[in-house]
Design a protein around this motif. Structure first.
Motif, PDB file in Angstrom:
ATOM      1  N   PRO A  66      17.676   9.794 -23.677  1.00 13.70           N
ATOM      2  CA  PRO A  66      16.661   9.804 -22.612  1.00 13.70           C
ATOM      3  C   PRO A  66      17.140  10.555 -21.383  1.00 13.70           C
ATOM      4  O   PRO A  66      18.268  10.363 -20.926  1.00 13.70           O
ATOM      5  N   ALA A  67      16.255  11.399 -20.866  1.00 17.10           N
ATOM      6  CA  ALA A  67      16.609  12.251 -19.727  1.00 17.10           C
ATOM      7  C   ALA A  67      15.553  12.138 -18.638  1.00 17.10           C
ATOM      8  O   ALA A  67      14.391  11.826 -18.895  1.00 17.10           O
ATOM      9  N   VAL A  68      15.993  12.423 -17.424  1.00 17.05           N
ATOM     10  CA  VAL A  68      15.093  12.520 -16.275  1.00 17.05           C
ATOM     11  C   VAL A  68      15.201  13.940 -15.739  1.00 17.05           C
ATOM     12  O   VAL A  68      16.286  14.397 -15.373  1.00 17.05           O
ATOM     13  N   ARG A  69      14.080  14.658 -15.694  1.00 19.81           N
ATOM     14  CA  ARG A  69      14.062  16.025 -15.189  1.00 19.81           C
ATOM     15  C   ARG A  69      13.950  16.009 -13.658  1.00 19.81           C
ATOM     16  O   ARG A  69      13.123  15.303 -13.079  1.00 19.81           O
ATOM     17  N   GLU A  70      14.814  16.796 -13.018  1.00 20.71           N
ATOM     18  CA  GLU A  70      14.780  16.936 -11.565  1.00 20.71           C
ATOM     19  C   GLU A  70      14.706  18.421 -11.218  1.00 20.71           C
ATOM     20  O   GLU A  70      15.326  19.256 -11.894  1.00 20.71           O
ATOM     21  N   ARG A  71      13.979  18.732 -10.175  1.00 19.91           N
ATOM     22  CA  ARG A  71      13.932  20.103  -9.666  1.00 19.91           C
ATOM     23  C   ARG A  71      14.703  20.160  -8.353  1.00 19.91           C
ATOM     24  O   ARG A  71      14.368  19.468  -7.390  1.00 19.91           O
ATOM     25  N   ARG A  88      18.985  14.861 -16.171  1.00 21.49           N
ATOM     26  CA  ARG A  88      20.009  13.846 -15.916  1.00 21.49           C
ATOM     27  C   ARG A  88      20.006  12.826 -17.049  1.00 21.49           C
ATOM     28  O   ARG A  88      18.955  12.395 -17.515  1.00 21.49           O
ATOM     29  N   PHE A  89      21.213  12.424 -17.438  1.00 23.63           N
ATOM     30  CA  PHE A  89      21.392  11.399 -18.465  1.00 23.63           C
ATOM     31  C   PHE A  89      22.318  10.349 -17.873  1.00 23.63           C
ATOM     32  O   PHE A  89      23.477  10.630 -17.557  1.00 23.63           O
ATOM     33  N   ALA A  90      21.812   9.136 -17.712  1.00 28.73           N
ATOM     34  CA  ALA A  90      22.571   8.099 -17.022  1.00 28.73           C
ATOM     35  C   ALA A  90      23.704   7.591 -17.895  1.00 28.73           C
ATOM     36  O   ALA A  90      23.546   7.380 -19.107  1.00 28.73           O
ATOM     37  N   GLY A  91      24.847   7.369 -17.281  1.00 24.61           N
ATOM     38  CA  GLY A  91      25.972   6.749 -17.962  1.00 24.61           C
ATOM     39  C   GLY A  91      25.787   5.247 -18.044  1.00 24.61           C
ATOM     40  O   GLY A  91      24.852   4.682 -17.456  1.00 24.61           O
ATOM     41  N   VAL A 126      30.763  12.354 -14.900  1.00 20.80           N
ATOM     42  CA  VAL A 126      29.626  13.157 -15.329  1.00 20.80           C
ATOM     43  C   VAL A 126      30.106  14.413 -16.046  1.00 20.80           C
ATOM     44  O   VAL A 126      30.983  15.126 -15.548  1.00 20.80           O
ATOM     45  N   LEU A 127      29.520  14.670 -17.205  1.00 20.94           N
ATOM     46  CA  LEU A 127      29.732  15.920 -17.917  1.00 20.94           C
ATOM     47  C   LEU A 127      28.579  16.857 -17.575  1.00 20.94           C
ATOM     48  O   LEU A 127      27.412  16.520 -17.788  1.00 20.94           O
ATOM     49  N   VAL A 128      28.898  18.023 -17.030  1.00 22.75           N
ATOM     50  CA  VAL A 128      27.901  19.045 -16.727  1.00 22.75           C
ATOM     51  C   VAL A 128      27.879  20.025 -17.891  1.00 22.75           C
ATOM     52  O   VAL A 128      28.905  20.587 -18.257  1.00 22.75           O
ATOM     53  N   GLY A 153      28.290   9.814 -17.925  1.00 24.76           N
ATOM     54  CA  GLY A 153      26.951  10.300 -17.694  1.00 24.76           C
ATOM     55  C   GLY A 153      26.947  11.793 -17.966  1.00 24.76           C
ATOM     56  O   GLY A 153      27.975  12.402 -18.250  1.00 24.76           O
ATOM     57  N   ALA A 154      25.782  12.416 -17.881  1.00 22.13           N
ATOM     58  CA  ALA A 154      25.703  13.852 -18.134  1.00 22.13           C
ATOM     59  C   ALA A 154      24.586  14.467 -17.327  1.00 22.13           C
ATOM     60  O   ALA A 154      23.603  13.799 -16.963  1.00 22.13           O
ATOM     61  N   LEU A 155      24.775  15.748 -17.030  1.00 18.91           N
ATOM     62  CA  LEU A 155      23.732  16.557 -16.409  1.00 18.91           C
ATOM     63  C   LEU A 155      23.690  17.875 -17.167  1.00 18.91           C
ATOM     64  O   LEU A 155      24.708  18.553 -17.296  1.00 18.91           O
TER      65      LEU A 155
END
Length: 329
Positions: free
Chosen positions: A30-35, A48-51, A58-60, A87-89
């Motif tokens: 599950p991801a959340v899109r941010e601009r 964004r992927f919550a840890g 965070v892994l970019v 977490g990840a972005l």
């Protein structure tokens, strides 16, 4: 981690490359899109992927040419990072999120400013949280170049990076894909079809910057980089762009741990372009070149339960860096 063992049911580099690109299982974390609005008036779309815990490292993740945050290899690596407690972005380079970016420019193999912007924002958001950078193919070139050109001038939060199938010599990789043969034509046309469409959209909006007829006539990577990439991004020619932006020339400057995974049978990255000597001379860089693996492939396991060795190795390396960073706090 054990050495890479290619799947026997995928005979050769092209089969591995194509399966990993178009036929592999697709994780859906599950991801959340941010601009994110940028100082130059453009924007970045990030997922964004919550840890599992607030403040988790965070892994970019940076995708490859004409990929996106939804590319199978990006989601595969993100899913593994989440399983490691991170977490990840996942970035979308400009113009790759499904919405055209605003400015005439878009993205290229050497554009590190947007990665730096992502790092800057994540550090400001939670100082001290470990960050690890990762990238595939073009995105791997961006990450390796960024770490090398910045050297010691990096936020302490950036613990290092892991990259896969990097075209360390952009000129040689362009010539490889532009070469003769059925598979080179398949790879070239798959990329150029999308790139031409994006460039024509830009030419319609900015006719003073791009020649639509020249774009329609492009049939090679050299032609596209000469007609579009170079003039849009301030390079005198495709050759200057390739020379200035190839990650190989920045490996010596890397001062944080960098794992680079490559396959000697990669159809897009000639084996003799791997920066073997530069990596050997730099204690911060570990270059692992496997005999097989294709391009962003590295498929192992059975047909209905494949695994992807490079993603497993990169996720484990990132988690180890993140844990070391947390224990040092």
């Amino acid at each position: 981690m054990t050495a890479y063992r290619p799947s026997r049911w995928l005979p050769g580099a092209h089969a591995i490359t194509v399966f990993a690109s178009v036929a592999r299982p697709l994780p859906r974390p599950p991801a959340v899109r941010e601009r994110w609005e940028l100082p130059d008036g453009d924007f970045l779309d990030v997922d964004r992927f919550a840890g599992p815990a607030a403040g988790a490292p965070v892994l970019v993740v940076c995708h490859g040419l004409e990929g996106s945050s939804r590319a199978p290899y990006v989601r595969g690596l993100v899913a593994l990072a989440l399983a490691h407690g991170m977490g990840a972005l996942a970035m979308n380079f400009r113009g790759c999120s499904g919405t055209p970016n605003r400015l005439p420019r878009f993205y290229h193999s050497g554009e590190t400013g947007d990665v730096d912007e992502v790092v800057r924002r994540l550090v400001a958001e939670r100082p001290g949280r470990p960050l690890v950078l990762s990238g595939f193919s073009l995105g791997g070139n961006v990450v390796a170049k960024y770490l090398g050109e910045r050297g010691d001038d990096l936020a302490a939060e950036v613990r290092g990076g892991a990259v896969v199938s990097v075209p360390f010599d952009l000129a040689r990789s362009a010539r490889a894909i532009d070469g003769p043969g059925f598979w080179n034509w398949v790879y070239r046309e798959r990329f150029l079809r999308r790139l031409r469409a994006k460039a024509l959209e830009k030419a319609a909006r900015f006719p003073e910057r791009l020649d639509a007829a020249a774009i329609r006539a492009v049939t090679t990577f050299a032609g596209f980089d000469g007609a579009v990439t170079a003039p849009l991004h301030g390079f005198a020619s495709a050759e200057e762009y390739w020379s200035r932006c190839s990650a190989g020339r920045f490996v010596a400057g890397v001062r944080r741990p960098l794992l680079a995974l490559a396959a000697l049978d990669d159809p897009m990255v000639p084996r003799d372009t791997l920066p073997v000597e530069a990596a050997r001379a730099n204690p911060h860089v570990e270059l692992v070149a496997t005999p097989a693996g294709g391009h962003v492939g590295f498929v192992s396991g059975a047909p209905f339960r494949p695994s992807f060795w490079a993603e497993l190795r990169a996720a484990a390396f990132a988690a180890e860096l993140a844990r070391a960073g947390q224990s040092a706090r």
